[in-house]
Scaffold this motif. Structure first.
Motif, PDB file in Angstrom:
ATOM      1  N   LYS A 125       0.959  -1.279   0.146  1.00 26.56           N
ATOM      2  CA  LYS A 125      -0.040   0.118   0.128  1.00 26.56           C
ATOM      3  C   LYS A 125       0.824   1.184   0.055  1.00 26.56           C
ATOM      4  O   LYS A 125       0.468   2.252  -0.659  1.00 26.56           O
ATOM      5  CB  LYS A 125      -1.023  -0.064   1.127  1.00 26.56           C
ATOM      6  CG  LYS A 125      -1.952   1.034   1.389  1.00 26.56           C
ATOM      7  CD  LYS A 125      -2.953   1.030   2.357  1.00 26.56           C
ATOM      8  CE  LYS A 125      -3.796  -0.052   2.300  1.00 26.56           C
ATOM      9  NZ  LYS A 125      -4.844  -0.326   3.424  1.00 26.56           N
ATOM     10  N   PRO A 163     -10.533  -8.118   6.404  1.00 28.93           N
ATOM     11  CA  PRO A 163      -9.507  -6.974   6.319  1.00 28.93           C
ATOM     12  C   PRO A 163      -8.271  -6.849   6.970  1.00 28.93           C
ATOM     13  O   PRO A 163      -7.383  -6.277   6.467  1.00 28.93           O
ATOM     14  CB  PRO A 163     -10.550  -5.690   6.782  1.00 28.93           C
ATOM     15  CG  PRO A 163     -11.937  -6.274   6.485  1.00 28.93           C
ATOM     16  CD  PRO A 163     -11.920  -7.901   6.975  1.00 28.93           C
ATOM     17  N   ASP A 164      -8.280  -7.437   8.228  1.00 33.94           N
ATOM     18  CA  ASP A 164      -6.934  -7.231   8.885  1.00 33.94           C
ATOM     19  C   ASP A 164      -5.961  -8.186   8.389  1.00 33.94           C
ATOM     20  O   ASP A 164      -4.622  -7.842   8.489  1.00 33.94           O
ATOM     21  CB  ASP A 164      -7.325  -7.998  10.367  1.00 33.94           C
ATOM     22  CG  ASP A 164      -8.257  -7.129  11.233  1.00 33.94           C
ATOM     23  OD1 ASP A 164      -8.207  -5.855  10.976  1.00 33.94           O
ATOM     24  OD2 ASP A 164      -8.734  -7.452  12.188  1.00 33.94           O
ATOM     25  N   GLU A 167      -4.523  -5.769   5.013  1.00 34.78           N
ATOM     26  CA  GLU A 167      -4.393  -4.389   5.432  1.00 34.78           C
ATOM     27  C   GLU A 167      -3.328  -3.494   4.903  1.00 34.78           C
ATOM     28  O   GLU A 167      -3.391  -2.211   4.599  1.00 34.78           O
ATOM     29  CB  GLU A 167      -4.632  -3.878   6.914  1.00 34.78           C
ATOM     30  CG  GLU A 167      -3.474  -4.342   7.786  1.00 34.78           C
ATOM     31  CD  GLU A 167      -3.674  -4.205   9.368  1.00 34.78           C
ATOM     32  OE1 GLU A 167      -4.786  -3.531   9.793  1.00 34.78           O
ATOM     33  OE2 GLU A 167      -2.876  -4.490   9.915  1.00 34.78           O
ATOM     34  N   GLU A 168      -2.278  -4.265   4.328  1.00 35.41           N
ATOM     35  CA  GLU A 168      -1.070  -3.632   3.898  1.00 35.41           C
ATOM     36  C   GLU A 168      -1.025  -3.586   2.562  1.00 35.41           C
ATOM     37  O   GLU A 168      -0.095  -3.130   1.708  1.00 35.41           O
ATOM     38  CB  GLU A 168      -0.097  -4.129   4.532  1.00 35.41           C
ATOM     39  CG  GLU A 168       0.529  -3.942   6.111  1.00 35.41           C
ATOM     40  CD  GLU A 168       1.709  -4.659   6.516  1.00 35.41           C
ATOM     41  OE1 GLU A 168       2.357  -5.407   5.633  1.00 35.41           O
ATOM     42  OE2 GLU A 168       2.252  -4.370   7.519  1.00 35.41           O
TER      43      GLU A 168
END
Length: 526
Positions: A125, A163-164, A167-168
């Motif tokens: 990200k 999502p955890d 997340e990156e």
């Protein structure tokens, strides 16, 4: 120089943690597993030095062994990484299920691998560079023949995954990423053969081009063949299909099924002419593991993991009073039953809400016997799903029931049968949901979209603008299975524990579970 060279590209995909050739539900023999695949790979290498082996994703998740490893043995090396290292794969692509056990488990699997993980469109990200390393590799074989292999993964993962766990990450559109990288490889590497290994499948009929699913972008294989110039071979997966000896717009395509039942093989015949290597012939086949002996060295690598898994599976959990067996999967889905009601009860108890939905994931689910062990739990709840509570409207509930009602159709005799769109090209029984906490009737004689003929909550018709907090698994809450009405809805509660653990805890706390059926829903034909 030899002016004719033959190359074999070997492909596995959707192994889903299948190492040993057995069914964990009862430990009977299965014609499947990477131990048998290993024997086939050895046989192919004995025939030629020009062999390249690629795994196409969904490798490290899917069996009780991989679940037990991820939960209780993660301090040890990942068993699938050990096995791919031993076999000597040349590369691997990430699948969507690689993320199911969280990034720590995935990082361990990647870092312990002696082979490169190819990931062109899964980006960091902050840097927007490929997160897991190289997008592609170049394999140089006999006479300097250069073969490029680009790895791409379905970008639809955020619609399913916790999502955890991601997340990156940024998931770039697989089709546009493939276009970009194929052009780059052709211009800067000038390979003799260019292969795309795509953990995704085909969204259209390979012959007619007609859509075979809602075009969400989950599967873009057909578009890749027509819209990306420069692909010679497209290795696919994700759909668990067996696609062999076909070309789409001149591109040789292959998909080897799932669970290590077959090894995909692409034959490439190259001819040297006018100072370049040209593909003279290219076709694919599937090599079945049926009757093949398992590689004892592979079994030995996983023996400690397997022994501990088997001990864990035989641990007693509790007892069932009444009938929770699956004797007829169709009947389970046509009228309320004790097994589905029990799963929904666990979900509602855990989440603290009074509306829930779940599915009978697979027709092979056995249900629960009188004496329950961990083997029974993982045989029935086969995915590492977590739970979410989302806030939706009465209209969303009705739309979701209409989506589920598409599972059924009537045959020529007026009998209920399964809509082929839920069985072909891939079985999707897990996309038919059954609810607890509401009262409803589905009439399959009505047109699709008009089959919800009764819908109530607490004895009153549901108003379409009403809001309800509903618990469901994380895959469904993200819109998985074309349940678009759930996407981007407020998440009221996120429950990160796996459902198999929640079911186990629920039974352990009570010791004995009563099989109950409150008949809150039914499917009719008149």
């Amino acid at each position: 120089m030899n002016k004719h060279i033959n190359v074999a590209i070997l492909q596995t995909s959707d192994i889903h943690g299948a190492i040993y050739p057995l069914h964990y539900g009862d430990n009977t023999a299965a014609e499947a597993g990477i131990a048998k695949i290993s024997t086939l790979i050895k046989q192919e290498r004995a025939k030629s030095n020009n062999v390249i082996v690629i795994d196409n994703g969904d490798l490290i998740q899917g069996t009780p062994l991989t679940y037990h490893y991820a939960k209780y043995m993660r301090q040890e090396k990942n068993p699938l990484s050990l096995i791919l290292n031993h076999i000597g794969y040349d590369g691997a692509v990430l699948g969507n299920h690689e993320f199911n056990y969280g990034m720590n488990v995935l990082h361990t699997a990647v870092t312990e691998s002696q082979i490169p993980y190819l990931s062109a469109n899964i980006l960091h990200k902050s840097t927007m560079n490929p997160y897991f390393g190289t997008p592609y590799i170049i394999q140089t074989i006999e006479a300097g023949v250069r073969i490029a292999i680009l790895g791409v993964t379905t970008h639809y993962i955020p619609n399913w995954e916790n999502p955890d766990h991601i997340e990156e990450l940024v998931f770039e559109d697989a089709l546009s990423s493939t276009k970009k990288w194929v052009q780059y490889i052709r211009e800067h590497e000038n390979p003799d053969v260019l292969i795309v290994s795509y953990h995704g499948g085909f969204e259209r009929d390979l012959e007619t081009g007609e859509p075979t699913e809602i075009l969400t972008g989950e599967n873009q294989g057909y578009a890749m063949c027509f819209e990306v110039e420069g692909i010679d071979i497209l290795l696919t997966g994700h759909q668990h299909r067996s696609i062999v000896n076909q070309k789409v717009n001149g591109v040789t395509v292959l998909q080897p099924g799932s669970n290590g039942r077959s090894l995909g093989k692409v034959h490439i015949a190259l001819m040297y002419d006018d100072n370049q290597w040209l593909i003279q012939d290219c076709y694919s086949e599937l090599l079945s593991v049926e009757g093949i002996e398992a590689d004892e060295a592979v079994l030995a690598l996983a023996a400690v993991y397997e022994d501990k898994t088997q001990h864990w599976l035989d641990q007693p959990i509790g007892t069932i009073e009444g009938n929770m067996l699956v004797e007829d999967p169709m009947q389970i889905r046509i009228q309320d039953n004790a097994l589905i009601e029990f799963i929904n009860k666990v979900q509602m108890h855990t989440a603290g809400v009074d509306i829930s939905n779940t599915a009978l994931f697979d027709n092979a689910s056995p249900g629960f016997k009188h004496n329950i062990t961990m083997r029974d739990i993982v045989s029935n709840y086969i995915y590492p799903n977590t739970l979410k509570v989302i806030r939706i409207t009465g209209q969303d509930i009705k739309d979701a029931l209409e989506q589920s009602a598409q599972y059924f159709m009537l045959d020529n005799n007026g009998a209920i049968t399964v809509n082929p769109s839920f069985t072909e090209p891939k079985p999707q029984h897990y996309n038919y949901d059954m609810w607890e906490g509401i009262v409803y009737t589905l009439n399959i004689s009505k047109p699709i979209g008009e089959r919800v003929v009764s819908l109530q909550y607490e004895g009153q018709p549901i108003h379409l603008e009403q809001e309800f907090d509903v618990v469901m698994n994380n895959y469904r809450a993200g819109g998985g299975g074309n349940y678009m009405m759930y996407q981007n809805k407020p998440v009221i509660k996120d429950i990160p524990m796996d459902m198999s653990e929640l079911i186990t805890s629920y039974i352990l706390e009570r010791g004995t579970i009563q099989a109950t059926v409150n008949h809150n829903w039914k499917v009719i034909t008149d």
